[in-house]
Design an enzyme around this catalytic site. Structure first.
Site, PDB file in Angstrom:
ATOM      1  N   GLU A   3      41.917  54.228  41.196  1.00 45.33           N
ATOM      2  CA  GLU A   3      40.721  53.856  41.846  1.00 45.33           C
ATOM      3  C   GLU A   3      39.828  54.755  41.745  1.00 45.33           C
ATOM      4  OE1 GLU A   3      42.086  53.320  45.983  1.00 45.33           O
ATOM      5  OE2 GLU A   3      43.939  52.828  45.549  1.00 45.33           O
ATOM      6  N   ARG A 132      51.014  46.776  31.561  1.00 45.37           N
ATOM      7  CA  ARG A 132      51.054  45.564  32.223  1.00 45.37           C
ATOM      8  C   ARG A 132      49.849  44.594  31.467  1.00 45.37           C
ATOM      9  NH1 ARG A 132      51.372  45.570  38.619  1.00 45.37           N
ATOM     10  NH2 ARG A 132      51.444  43.243  38.254  1.00 45.37           N
ATOM     11  N   ARG A 285      48.158  42.045  49.688  1.00 43.66           N
ATOM     12  CA  ARG A 285      48.258  43.511  49.331  1.00 43.66           C
ATOM     13  C   ARG A 285      49.089  44.103  50.411  1.00 43.66           C
ATOM     14  NH1 ARG A 285      44.648  44.862  45.726  1.00 43.66           N
ATOM     15  NH2 ARG A 285      46.230  46.121  44.953  1.00 43.66           N
TER      16      ARG A 285
END
Length: 295
Positions: A3, A132, A285
């Site tokens: 983030e 990923r 989430r």
DNA sequence: CACTTGACCTGTCCGC
DNA sequence: TGCGGACAGGTCAAGT
């Protein structure tokens, strides 16, 4: 992904080391990770390294801008010496494993080595690892930047003076019916807040993550405005948070989660009132909160 | 139009 | 151990 605090930590160390260096060669191991003709960058000099929200930007002369998004598992790791291992950087913790590793998607090589601190030999390669494959690098023009790009639609930078209380309130009011947690994850409301800092900011503000935006009063919005800034600043102070994949350009982890109040602390006592922290799902989430301190 | 869910990928961890 | 399922820092497109 990393983030805002994680990307800002990377930006800070990268800027010192690659400024004014020229790109020699780029190897794209996973074609989908790099969008654009990377050969256009050969011989180009790094002029600035900046961040907008969770996006890292590297500007070259002649209108070339390289954008990086690390999404969930992206890493940017500097080579420490020619062809040798860097310190750390492997997601499984194998500190001796040299780059590239299995998840390396792109290798950017510079014409001269990084100027590391005294006593450390610098290599010339920057590794983009991404288990990923959600992350990307794209080559864009400055024209693209001001046009209809996602960057132009991004909300205010939360640690700049652009992030005023009134702008925050106005942006929130565009989505009165959604959960406040989902609203502050929306990058057009405020840039750079992700799942960890969203939970932490709501804890600091004493607001349940499931509350609908329209139910918040002026004082609560003010507390949340401050909570977002405080949680991000604390994250920056500790070099970001490493749940599993985030590492800085040296391969080192961030330590913010040692100081987090709620994130991944379900069934542990609240640091303030000792009530057990709960975990629920909001718009898919994981969301953590103290049922006593947050109302 | 406003909002929610699934898809994108790979790996790990947990329960049976 | 092995196997299936849930889950993981983000963001779109497609669904309701």
């Amino acid at each position: 992904m990393p983030e805002l605090p994680e990307v800002e930590t990377i930006r800070g160390s990268l800027a010192d080391l690659i400024l004014n260096l020229k790109i020699k060669h780029i190897t794209v191991l996973n074609p989908n990770t790099f969008q654009g003709d990377f050969t256009k960058l050969y011989g180009k000099t790094v002029q600035s390294v900046w961040r907008r929200g969770k996006v890292l930007g590297v500007s070259f002369g002649e209108d070339q801008i390289l954008l990086f998004h690390l999404k969930m598992t992206g890493q940017l790791i500097l080579e420490k010496s020619q062809g040798a291992a860097v310190r750390g950087g492997h997601p499984t913790g194998d500190m001796e494993n040299p780059m590239p590793i299995k998840s390396t998607r792109v290798i950017i090589e510079f014409e001269s080595p990084f100027r590391l601190a005294a006593g450390e030999a610098g290599g010339a390669k920057l590794y983009f690892n991404d288990q990923r494959k959600f992350g990307w690098i794209k080559l864009v023009s400055s024209e693209w930047m001001v046009g209809d790009s996602f960057l132009s639609k991004m909300g205010p930078e939360p640690l700049s003076s652009d992030f005023t209380l009134s702008l925050f309130r106005n942006n929130l009011n565009r989505h009165p019916q959604i959960a406040i947690k989902a609203a502050i994850l929306d990058q057009s409301v405020v840039a750079g807040v992700g799942n960890i800092y969203a939970s932490e900011a709501l804890y600091l503000a004493g607001i349940l993550p499931s509350r609908k935006v329209k139910t918040l009063n002026d004082l609560e919005i003010k507390k949340l405005h401050q909570g977002i800034k405080t949680s991000l600043e604390t994250g920056l102070k500790y070099g970001g948070s490493s749940r599993s994949h985030y590492v800085n350009t040296d391969g080192g982890k961030g330590h913010y989660l040692d100081y987090a109040n709620v994130y991944e602390r379900d069934n542990l006592p609240c640091k303030s009132c000792r009530t057990l922290i709960k975990k629920i799902k909001i718009s898919g989430r994981g969301s953590y909160f103290c049922p006593e301190c947050q109302v």
